[in-house]
Design a protein around this motif. Structure first.
Motif, PDB file in Angstrom:
ATOM      1  N   ARG A 287       0.828  -1.218   0.000  1.00 23.05           N
ATOM      2  CA  ARG A 287       0.000   0.000   0.000  1.00 23.05           C
ATOM      3  C   ARG A 287       0.857   1.261   0.000  1.00 23.05           C
ATOM      4  N   ILE A 288       2.033   1.184   0.596  1.00 23.07           N
ATOM      5  CA  ILE A 288       2.936   2.337   0.605  1.00 23.07           C
ATOM      6  C   ILE A 288       4.151   2.081  -0.304  1.00 23.07           C
ATOM      7  N   HIS A 289       3.960   1.189  -1.250  1.00 21.71           N
ATOM      8  CA  HIS A 289       4.968   0.851  -2.261  1.00 21.71           C
ATOM      9  C   HIS A 289       6.256   0.298  -1.654  1.00 21.71           C
ATOM     10  N   GLN A 290       6.081  -0.589  -0.678  1.00 20.92           N
ATOM     11  CA  GLN A 290       7.221  -1.306  -0.116  1.00 20.92           C
ATOM     12  C   GLN A 290       6.970  -2.796  -0.229  1.00 20.92           C
ATOM     13  N   PRO A 291       7.170  -3.443  -1.356  1.00 18.76           N
ATOM     14  CA  PRO A 291       7.540  -2.894  -2.654  1.00 18.76           C
ATOM     15  C   PRO A 291       6.302  -2.419  -3.413  1.00 18.76           C
ATOM     16  N   GLN A 292       6.516  -1.988  -4.628  1.00 21.89           N
ATOM     17  CA  GLN A 292       5.426  -1.506  -5.454  1.00 21.89           C
ATOM     18  C   GLN A 292       4.412  -2.621  -5.680  1.00 21.89           C
ATOM     19  N   PRO A 293       3.135  -2.256  -5.814  1.00 24.36           N
ATOM     20  CA  PRO A 293       2.120  -3.295  -6.067  1.00 24.36           C
ATOM     21  C   PRO A 293       2.461  -4.058  -7.339  1.00 24.36           C
ATOM     22  N   PRO A 294       2.223  -5.329  -7.376  1.00 18.68           N
ATOM     23  CA  PRO A 294       1.394  -6.167  -6.522  1.00 18.68           C
ATOM     24  C   PRO A 294       2.092  -6.724  -5.290  1.00 18.68           C
ATOM     25  N   GLY A 295       3.355  -6.414  -5.083  1.00 21.25           N
ATOM     26  CA  GLY A 295       4.005  -6.788  -3.837  1.00 21.25           C
ATOM     27  C   GLY A 295       5.061  -7.860  -3.924  1.00 21.25           C
ATOM     28  N   TYR A 296       4.988  -8.815  -4.828  1.00 22.50           N
ATOM     29  CA  TYR A 296       6.004  -9.850  -4.995  1.00 22.50           C
ATOM     30  C   TYR A 296       6.349 -10.559  -3.689  1.00 22.50           C
ATOM     31  N   PRO A 297       5.379 -11.183  -3.024  1.00 21.09           N
ATOM     32  CA  PRO A 297       5.616 -11.723  -1.673  1.00 21.09           C
ATOM     33  C   PRO A 297       6.689 -12.805  -1.598  1.00 21.09           C
ATOM     34  N   PHE A 298       6.751 -13.711  -2.561  1.00 15.31           N
ATOM     35  CA  PHE A 298       7.762 -14.768  -2.486  1.00 15.31           C
ATOM     36  C   PHE A 298       9.155 -14.199  -2.714  1.00 15.31           C
ATOM     37  N   PHE A 299       9.259 -13.217  -3.608  1.00 12.57           N
ATOM     38  CA  PHE A 299      10.556 -12.592  -3.836  1.00 12.57           C
ATOM     39  C   PHE A 299      11.038 -11.898  -2.567  1.00 12.57           C
ATOM     40  N   VAL A 300      10.161 -11.145  -1.932  1.00 13.10           N
ATOM     41  CA  VAL A 300      10.555 -10.427  -0.714  1.00 13.10           C
ATOM     42  C   VAL A 300      10.957 -11.421   0.378  1.00 13.10           C
TER      43      VAL A 300
END
Length: 174
Positions: free
Chosen positions: A17-30
């Motif tokens: 929501r605050i671009h940490q990271p940018q949407p869509p978010g990349y959850p597995f990468f993070v």
């Protein structure tokens, strides 16, 4: 780039929501980047290490797919062409997300080829590769999902097998 800065911020606080990271978010990468960053303790070095690791795995996946589809020589040639492709390396080192698209496209394609040629269990493996890859690069769904769906149907001729694959894919994506 700004995207890499946002990805670096997400290593401390994941909030698309605050671009940490940018949407869509990349959850597995993070999640993966957090593990690597825990060891290396520097987001820039972590992203370079991830890019190099994933790019190297992409070379191996290209070799495996080319060898399976054609011959060992074709697999080596395909890997070599990817190895000397400046666009592949520039985009890989410029952004740590990009090589994941190559890796998971190749892994899913490998599973799809094996399923298409009668190895029915690869419908599930392809769904898993696509699901995991979508956690790294959500745009993979748009590019590769139709290939997985068609190859799963052709390879199994079973709606039940396709539905099982869809369930695995949905569970991983959820």
């Amino acid at each position: 780039s700004v995207d890499n800065v946002n990805l670096a911020f997400s290593l401390d606080k994941f909030d698309p929501r605050i671009h940490q990271p940018q949407p869509p978010g990349y959850p597995f990468f993070v999640g993966f980047a957090r593990i690597v960053n825990f060891v290396l303790r520097d987001p820039e070095r972590s992203f370079i290490a991830i890019s190099l690791l994933v790019s190297g795995l992409s070379l191996l996946a290209a070799f495996s797919l080319g060898s399976r589809m054609f011959s060992c020589w074709a697999g080596a040639a395909g890997s070599f062409l990817l190895l000397v492709n400046p666009v592949f390396w520039h985009s890989s080192l410029d952004g740590p997300l990009r090589p994941n698209l190559a890796l998971f496209s190749l892994l899913t394609a490998y599973c799809c080829w094996r399923c298409w040629n009668g190895e029915k269990q690869f419908a599930i493996w392809g769904a898993a590769a696509l699901g995991i890859g979508s956690g790294f690069r959500p745009d993979l769904i748009a590019f590769v999902f139709p290939v997985w769906l068609i190859s799963s149907w052709v390879g199994t001729r079973s709606w039940l097998a396709v539905l099982k694959g869809l369930a695995v894919f949905a569970a991983i994506v959820a």
